[in-house]
Each structure stands twice: as C-alpha cells, then as structure tokens.
Design an enzyme around this catalytic site. Sequence first.
Site, PDB file in Angstrom:
ATOM      1  N   ILE A 162     -15.412  -9.822  -5.472  1.00  0.00           N
ATOM      2  CA  ILE A 162     -16.031 -10.871  -6.299  1.00  0.00           C
ATOM      3  C   ILE A 162     -17.544 -10.695  -6.330  1.00  0.00           C
ATOM      4  O   ILE A 162     -18.166 -10.752  -7.391  1.00  0.00           O
ATOM      5  CB  ILE A 162     -15.649 -12.274  -5.779  1.00  0.00           C
ATOM      6  CG1 ILE A 162     -14.131 -12.465  -5.882  1.00  0.00           C
ATOM      7  CG2 ILE A 162     -16.386 -13.360  -6.560  1.00  0.00           C
ATOM      8  CD1 ILE A 162     -13.606 -13.738  -5.234  1.00  0.00           C
ATOM      9  N   ASP A 181     -24.292  -8.423   3.551  1.00  0.00           N
ATOM     10  CA  ASP A 181     -22.907  -8.133   3.915  1.00  0.00           C
ATOM     11  C   ASP A 181     -22.918  -7.509   5.307  1.00  0.00           C
ATOM     12  O   ASP A 181     -23.875  -6.813   5.667  1.00  0.00           O
ATOM     13  CB  ASP A 181     -22.279  -7.156   2.897  1.00  0.00           C
ATOM     14  CG  ASP A 181     -20.755  -7.181   2.927  1.00  0.00           C
ATOM     15  OD1 ASP A 181     -20.153  -7.585   1.927  1.00  0.00           O
ATOM     16  OD2 ASP A 181     -20.162  -6.795   3.962  1.00  0.00           O
ATOM     17  N   ALA A 238     -17.632 -20.758  -3.440  1.00  0.00           N
ATOM     18  CA  ALA A 238     -16.271 -20.654  -3.985  1.00  0.00           C
ATOM     19  C   ALA A 238     -15.464 -19.713  -3.104  1.00  0.00           C
ATOM     20  O   ALA A 238     -14.572 -19.025  -3.577  1.00  0.00           O
ATOM     21  CB  ALA A 238     -16.307 -20.153  -5.426  1.00  0.00           C
ATOM     22  N   ASP A 264     -16.340 -25.341  -4.671  1.00  0.00           N
ATOM     23  CA  ASP A 264     -14.962 -25.233  -5.177  1.00  0.00           C
ATOM     24  C   ASP A 264     -13.962 -25.348  -4.028  1.00  0.00           C
ATOM     25  O   ASP A 264     -12.773 -25.509  -4.266  1.00  0.00           O
ATOM     26  CB  ASP A 264     -14.800 -23.881  -5.888  1.00  0.00           C
ATOM     27  CG  ASP A 264     -13.441 -23.734  -6.575  1.00  0.00           C
ATOM     28  OD1 ASP A 264     -13.034 -24.694  -7.273  1.00  0.00           O
ATOM     29  OD2 ASP A 264     -12.799 -22.686  -6.421  1.00  0.00           O
ATOM     30  N   GLU A 269      -8.781 -29.959   2.070  1.00  0.00           N
ATOM     31  CA  GLU A 269      -8.484 -30.074   0.646  1.00  0.00           C
ATOM     32  C   GLU A 269      -7.180 -30.842   0.457  1.00  0.00           C
ATOM     33  O   GLU A 269      -6.243 -30.662   1.249  1.00  0.00           O
ATOM     34  CB  GLU A 269      -8.361 -28.683   0.011  1.00  0.00           C
ATOM     35  CG  GLU A 269      -9.679 -27.925   0.050  1.00  0.00           C
ATOM     36  CD  GLU A 269      -9.591 -26.505  -0.516  1.00  0.00           C
ATOM     37  OE1 GLU A 269      -8.521 -26.128  -1.043  1.00  0.00           O
ATOM     38  OE2 GLU A 269     -10.595 -25.789  -0.425  1.00  0.00           O
ATOM     39  N   HIS A 292     -10.812 -26.373  -6.079  1.00  0.00           N
ATOM     40  CA  HIS A 292     -10.338 -25.030  -5.692  1.00  0.00           C
ATOM     41  C   HIS A 292      -9.667 -24.338  -6.885  1.00  0.00           C
ATOM     42  O   HIS A 292      -8.508 -23.922  -6.804  1.00  0.00           O
ATOM     43  CB  HIS A 292      -9.382 -25.120  -4.498  1.00  0.00           C
ATOM     44  CG  HIS A 292      -9.260 -23.814  -3.752  1.00  0.00           C
ATOM     45  ND1 HIS A 292      -9.012 -23.725  -2.408  1.00  0.00           N
ATOM     46  CD2 HIS A 292      -9.352 -22.520  -4.179  1.00  0.00           C
ATOM     47  CE1 HIS A 292      -8.950 -22.459  -2.024  1.00  0.00           C
ATOM     48  NE2 HIS A 292      -9.153 -21.703  -3.104  1.00  0.00           N
ATOM     49  N   ILE A 293     -10.450 -24.235  -7.972  1.00  0.00           N
ATOM     50  CA  ILE A 293      -9.882 -23.623  -9.189  1.00  0.00           C
ATOM     51  C   ILE A 293     -10.640 -22.350  -9.583  1.00  0.00           C
ATOM     52  O   ILE A 293     -10.537 -21.889 -10.719  1.00  0.00           O
ATOM     53  CB  ILE A 293      -9.850 -24.619 -10.387  1.00  0.00           C
ATOM     54  CG1 ILE A 293     -11.144 -25.441 -10.518  1.00  0.00           C
ATOM     55  CG2 ILE A 293      -8.666 -25.559 -10.255  1.00  0.00           C
ATOM     56  CD1 ILE A 293     -12.250 -24.799 -11.188  1.00  0.00           C
ATOM     57  N   GLY A 294     -11.397 -21.784  -8.634  1.00  0.00           N
ATOM     58  CA  GLY A 294     -12.151 -20.566  -8.958  1.00  0.00           C
ATOM     59  C   GLY A 294     -11.269 -19.487  -9.571  1.00  0.00           C
ATOM     60  O   GLY A 294     -11.651 -18.792 -10.509  1.00  0.00           O
ATOM     61  N   GLY A 295     -10.070 -19.342  -9.038  1.00  0.00           N
ATOM     62  CA  GLY A 295      -9.166 -18.299  -9.538  1.00  0.00           C
ATOM     63  C   GLY A 295      -8.097 -18.857 -10.468  1.00  0.00           C
ATOM     64  O   GLY A 295      -7.166 -18.145 -10.834  1.00  0.00           O
TER      65      GLY A 295
HETATM   66  N1  LIG Z   1     -12.269 -20.262  -5.035  1.00  0.00           N
HETATM   67  C1  LIG Z   1     -11.251 -19.505  -5.305  1.00  0.00           C
HETATM   68  O1  LIG Z   1     -10.344 -19.883  -6.046  1.00  0.00           O
HETATM   69  C2  LIG Z   1     -11.185 -18.132  -4.716  1.00  0.00           C
HETATM   70  C3  LIG Z   1     -10.561 -17.109  -5.443  1.00  0.00           C
HETATM   71  C4  LIG Z   1     -10.524 -15.842  -4.892  1.00  0.00           C
HETATM   72  C5  LIG Z   1     -11.047 -15.611  -3.626  1.00  0.00           C
HETATM   73  N2  LIG Z   1     -11.608 -16.644  -2.940  1.00  0.00           N
HETATM   74  C6  LIG Z   1     -12.197 -16.409  -1.610  1.00  0.00           C
HETATM   75  O2  LIG Z   1     -13.235 -15.459  -1.774  1.00  0.00           O
HETATM   76  C7  LIG Z   1     -13.210 -14.557  -0.680  1.00  0.00           C
HETATM   77  C8  LIG Z   1     -13.845 -13.258  -1.088  1.00  0.00           C
HETATM   78  O3  LIG Z   1     -13.035 -12.597  -2.036  1.00  0.00           O
HETATM   79  P1  LIG Z   1     -13.224 -11.044  -2.355  1.00  0.00           P
HETATM   80  O4  LIG Z   1     -12.068 -10.644  -3.196  1.00  0.00           O
HETATM   81  O5  LIG Z   1     -14.589 -10.766  -2.873  1.00  0.00           O
HETATM   82  O6  LIG Z   1     -13.064 -10.453  -0.887  1.00  0.00           O
HETATM   83  P2  LIG Z   1     -13.493  -8.998  -0.374  1.00  0.00           P
HETATM   84  O7  LIG Z   1     -12.713  -8.793   0.868  1.00  0.00           O
HETATM   85  O8  LIG Z   1     -13.397  -8.014  -1.464  1.00  0.00           O
HETATM   86  O9  LIG Z   1     -15.041  -9.167  -0.007  1.00  0.00           O
HETATM   87  C9  LIG Z   1     -15.485  -9.914   1.080  1.00  0.00           C
HETATM   88  C10 LIG Z   1     -16.818  -9.335   1.527  1.00  0.00           C
HETATM   89  O10 LIG Z   1     -17.336 -10.177   2.562  1.00  0.00           O
HETATM   90  C11 LIG Z   1     -17.887  -9.320   3.551  1.00  0.00           C
HETATM   91  N3  LIG Z   1     -17.946 -10.062   4.821  1.00  0.00           N
HETATM   92  C12 LIG Z   1     -16.954 -10.307   5.696  1.00  0.00           C
HETATM   93  N4  LIG Z   1     -17.408 -11.027   6.740  1.00  0.00           N
HETATM   94  C13 LIG Z   1     -18.734 -11.223   6.518  1.00  0.00           C
HETATM   95  C14 LIG Z   1     -19.741 -11.884   7.238  1.00  0.00           C
HETATM   96  N5  LIG Z   1     -19.495 -12.496   8.413  1.00  0.00           N
HETATM   97  N6  LIG Z   1     -20.995 -11.892   6.716  1.00  0.00           N
HETATM   98  C15 LIG Z   1     -21.262 -11.257   5.537  1.00  0.00           C
HETATM   99  N7  LIG Z   1     -20.326 -10.614   4.819  1.00  0.00           N
HETATM  100  C16 LIG Z   1     -19.077 -10.608   5.297  1.00  0.00           C
HETATM  101  C17 LIG Z   1     -16.970  -8.129   3.583  1.00  0.00           C
HETATM  102  O11 LIG Z   1     -17.570  -7.008   4.189  1.00  0.00           O
HETATM  103  C18 LIG Z   1     -16.704  -7.931   2.107  1.00  0.00           C
HETATM  104  O12 LIG Z   1     -17.643  -7.080   1.508  1.00  0.00           O
HETATM  105  C19 LIG Z   1     -11.708 -14.444  -0.350  1.00  0.00           C
HETATM  106  O13 LIG Z   1     -11.505 -14.067   0.984  1.00  0.00           O
HETATM  107  C20 LIG Z   1     -11.204 -15.829  -0.620  1.00  0.00           C
HETATM  108  O14 LIG Z   1     -11.245 -16.587   0.559  1.00  0.00           O
HETATM  109  C21 LIG Z   1     -11.692 -17.888  -3.452  1.00  0.00           C
HETATM  110  O1  LIG Z   2      -4.715 -20.175  -5.980  1.00  0.00           O
HETATM  111  C1  LIG Z   2      -5.096 -20.613  -4.912  1.00  0.00           C
HETATM  112  O2  LIG Z   2      -4.598 -21.615  -4.359  1.00  0.00           O
HETATM  113  C2  LIG Z   2      -6.204 -19.931  -4.106  1.00  0.00           C
HETATM  114  C3  LIG Z   2      -7.110 -19.075  -4.905  1.00  0.00           C
HETATM  115  C4  LIG Z   2      -8.145 -18.380  -4.071  1.00  0.00           C
HETATM  116  O3  LIG Z   2      -8.695 -19.181  -3.100  1.00  0.00           O
HETATM  117  C5  LIG Z   2      -7.706 -17.080  -3.504  1.00  0.00           C
HETATM  118  O4  LIG Z   2      -7.783 -16.889  -2.294  1.00  0.00           O
HETATM  119  O5  LIG Z   2      -7.306 -16.222  -4.309  1.00  0.00           O
END
Ligand SMILES: NC(=O)c1ccc[n+]([C@@H]2O[C@H](COP(=O)([O-])OP(=O)(O)OC[C@H]3O[C@@H](n4cnc5c(N)ncnc54)[C@H](O)[C@@H]3O)[C@@H](O)[C@H]2O)c1
Ligand SMILES: O=C(O)CC[C@@H](O)C(=O)O
Length: 409
Positions: A162, A181, A238, A264, A269, A292-295
């Site tokens: 992301i 990171d 998010a 988000d 929740e 929690h609707i980011g995705g």
């Molecule tokens: N709001 C939503 O609906 C939604 C949707 C998708 C994902 N998410 C959340 O977003 C998170 C990230 O998604 P992604 O696909 O980019 O994951 P990803 O695994 O591709 O990227 C996560 C990044 O965070 C880094 N990281 C890990 N621990 C760290 C720390 N302590 N300090 C700094 N950086 C650190 C990792 O090295 C990695 O580069 C998911 O784990 C999920 O919890 C939320």
């Molecule tokens: O759809 C969900 O409930 C969570 C979405 C998001 O947080 C994820 O981890 O992909």
Amino acid sequence: MTKPSLDKDKIKFLLLEGVHPSAIEVLRSAGYSQIETVPMALQGGELKAKIADVHFIGIRSQSQLTADVLAHASRLAAVGCFCIGTNQVDLNAARERGIAVFNAPYSNTRSVAELVLAEAILLLRGVPEKSALAHRGGWLKSAVNSYEIRGKTLGIIGYGSIGTQLSVLAEALGMKVAFYDVVSKLPLGNARQVAKLLELLAQSDIVTLHVPETAATQWMIGAAEIAAMKPGGILINASRGTVVDIDALAAALNAKKLLGAALDVFPVEPGSNKDEFVSPLRGLDNVILTPHIGGSTMEAQANIGVEVAEKLVKYSDNGTSTSSVNFPEVALPAHPGKHRLLHIHRNVPGVLADINQVFAGNGINIASQFLQTNEAIGYVVIDIDAAHSDLALTKLAEVPGTIRSRVLF
Ligand SMILES: NC(=O)c1ccc[n+]([C@@H]2O[C@H](COP(=O)([O-])OP(=O)(O)OC[C@H]3O[C@@H](n4cnc5c(N)ncnc54)[C@H](O)[C@@H]3O)[C@@H](O)[C@H]2O)c1
Ligand SMILES: O=C(O)CC[C@@H](O)C(=O)O
C-alpha cells in the site's frame, strides 16, 4: 489426527463477514456445494460451535480465530482471510494444529491508497469541518488553514504494497514523499527513505500509516510521536487500530496541535453494522471517521473473493499450499492414477526417514513426493499406488511427530 478422503459434496465451507459472492462462484464451479454464508462476524460460543463442524472457514478482519477458538476446529483444514491482514488469526496455533492460513496480499491495496489520498486532500482543505458545519446550518467560507496538496510532504510509515502504491500516486499529484520502514526499501520515483521514525514525523505535512499489526507496531504513534509532528500536521491511519493511541490523538486534536486526522481502523471496532461505534474522536469535525472500509470497494472485494477461494480450492483439491502465510509452500503436479497423501508433522530430525520407512517397510512404491518445512512444521505430499492408501494412512498416523495425515484423493 488421521482423515480418510472426503467426497467434495461432504466438504463444508463457512464464509463469514459478507465475503463477496465471487468466492461462492469459484467454490461451486470447483464442485463444492456445502457453502454456508453469514453476513457478519461470529464470536464466542457461536463461533466455536460453527467452526467445529467445517473443513474450511472464510473470514475478513473481524472474526477472531484465537488459540481457544481453533482448539474447537477439529475438522478445519484451512482458513481463508478474505483481506490482507492476518493478525485476527493466531497463526502459530493454526500451524500447530496443521491448519493452513491464506490471504489476499494485494487485491485491495489500490482501494486503500485512493482513500488515503482523497482524505489527505479533503483534510488539507478543512472540508470535513466545513461540511459538518454546513449540515448544522453554518457557513465557513474561508481560506484559513486550507492548502493545496501540491508540494506538501507525505510521510509514509510502512513502505509495502500500500505504501509504495500511495507513493506513486502522491508524486503524480506533485507531493514530496518520504517514508520510514524497518526494512531498507528501494524508493519509487523521487521518494526517499528516512532512517528514524521521529525524523519522518518532523518532516511530514501528512503522516500516513501502512504497517501490519505486530508487537512492534502496537501503539507506535503515541503522545511523544504526535508531539514530534509538525504543528498543523495531519495523521491518517488505515492500517490497524492498535497502531495509534487514540486518547493521545484526541488530546492533540483538541489542543489544535494537529489540523485534522482520518481514521479507518480502531482499537475496538463494532462486530456488525448494528453495533454502536464508540470513540473519543466522535464529534470532532476535523476528523474523518470511516468504518474500516479502506479495502471495501466492489472491485477489491470481487477480486479478493476469487483470489482466496481459488487458494482454498487448490489446497483442498491437491494439497497446494503456495502463498500460505503460516505453512510450508508445496505444489506437487497432479499424478494421474495415483493416490495422494498429505502428512503434516513437527519439524524435528528424522520424521521424513520414518515416513519413508512406512512405505519401504510395507512394499509401497512412492510415485512422487515433495517436502517443505518451516521453523515449526513439515508438510509432505506423497503420491502412491491407489491399492495401498488405507494401509499407508494408518501407518503414517503412527509416525512420531505427526500432527495430521489424510488421503486427499
Ligand atoms: N483499512 C483497510 O481496510 C486495510 C486494507 C488493507 C490492509 N490494511 C492494513 O494495512 C497493512 C499494510 O498493508 P500492506 O499490504 O501495505 O502490507 P505490506 O506487508 O506489504 O507492507 C507493510 C510494510 O510495513 C513495514 N513494517 C513492518 N513493521 C514495521 C515497523 N515496526 N515500523 C515500520 N515499518 C514496518 C514492512 O517492512 C512493510 O514494508 C496490513 O497489514 C493491514 O493491516 C488495512
Ligand atoms: O475487509 C476487511 O474486513 C479488512 C480489510 C483490511 O483491513 C485488510 O486487512 O485487508
């Protein structure tokens, strides 16, 4: 635990939390008919009772598959997380029970990145506050504290799927991008990595979090980190609700240290759309609160449904565990005319020798075999002549260290 093979029409799937119908289509067209769907997350006794009866479960972010819940899942072969995050599943407990866990690591990344960018633009213009005032009959026509996004610095914490996608989109809008990171990452475009979190916070006009929920990210943004942000900065989260100390954020917003925030995800929740959302951020007009609707876009959910259902089908049909988040990855090509056995065991020396002795000692020829291990378990897929599969299964179950064994077909 030893299991004979099951006909597809006896294999039960339970899909919770309104998993997209595209998943059901994939399962049905693969020949699975026992699919129960529930529109919300289940908890406590209800979840334990349901999980005890199924071979596969599909969840999103709200169903908590703890070690206690998984202890009731005696038939469960795999969990499909129809999302990116897998923190809601005790991955070690699942692994120790021989339960593979799958997710969709990329399908909703674009949806999250778009939402974050939109929120950054709206917050920099004070739109949430002006809109809320207008709904109450107010009229705040003013340029005070309203800014263009062009030229501003976006600080991304967590430069993964992301974070990198957001980086590219933000630069296309003329933003400067810095990121923090724990891993050294190749910056995309003109983005630059910053070595320390506090440095990133001090440099950024907008800070956005894209880290997973881990012990290291728990409450990583608290009072000290918010104090390190620029006065008038914006915070967007998010990722996961446990990453930001909400009381500290509420205090900073009330003190006008920050211009605004968008959240988000929250430490607690609601489990369904019928439950009340409780937060100290409620009522703050300069805060965008989303459930929690980011995705949660039609595109992402449809893609996730297909992606995760296909992984479950492959695991169920031929034992393929490719891209599992807690299992060794095994993909053995189909071997027509042979029977396939799966054996999941503790990763200790000598187990493969014992397994092979089962075959050698009983005069059973192995047609093909593939073993992979991770730090805790070994997973081996073995194809043999059909005539011997019952005997082999009985003997395999006696191998010391066995967690699960079964005949797949
Ligand atoms: N709001 C939503 O609906 C939604 C949707 C998708 C994902 N998410 C959340 O977003 C998170 C990230 O998604 P992604 O696909 O980019 O994951 P990803 O695994 O591709 O990227 C996560 C990044 O965070 C880094 N990281 C890990 N621990 C760290 C720390 N302590 N300090 C700094 N950086 C650190 C990792 O090295 C990695 O580069 C998911 O784990 C999920 O919890 C939320
Ligand atoms: O759809 C969900 O409930 C969570 C979405 C998001 O947080 C994820 O981890 O992909």
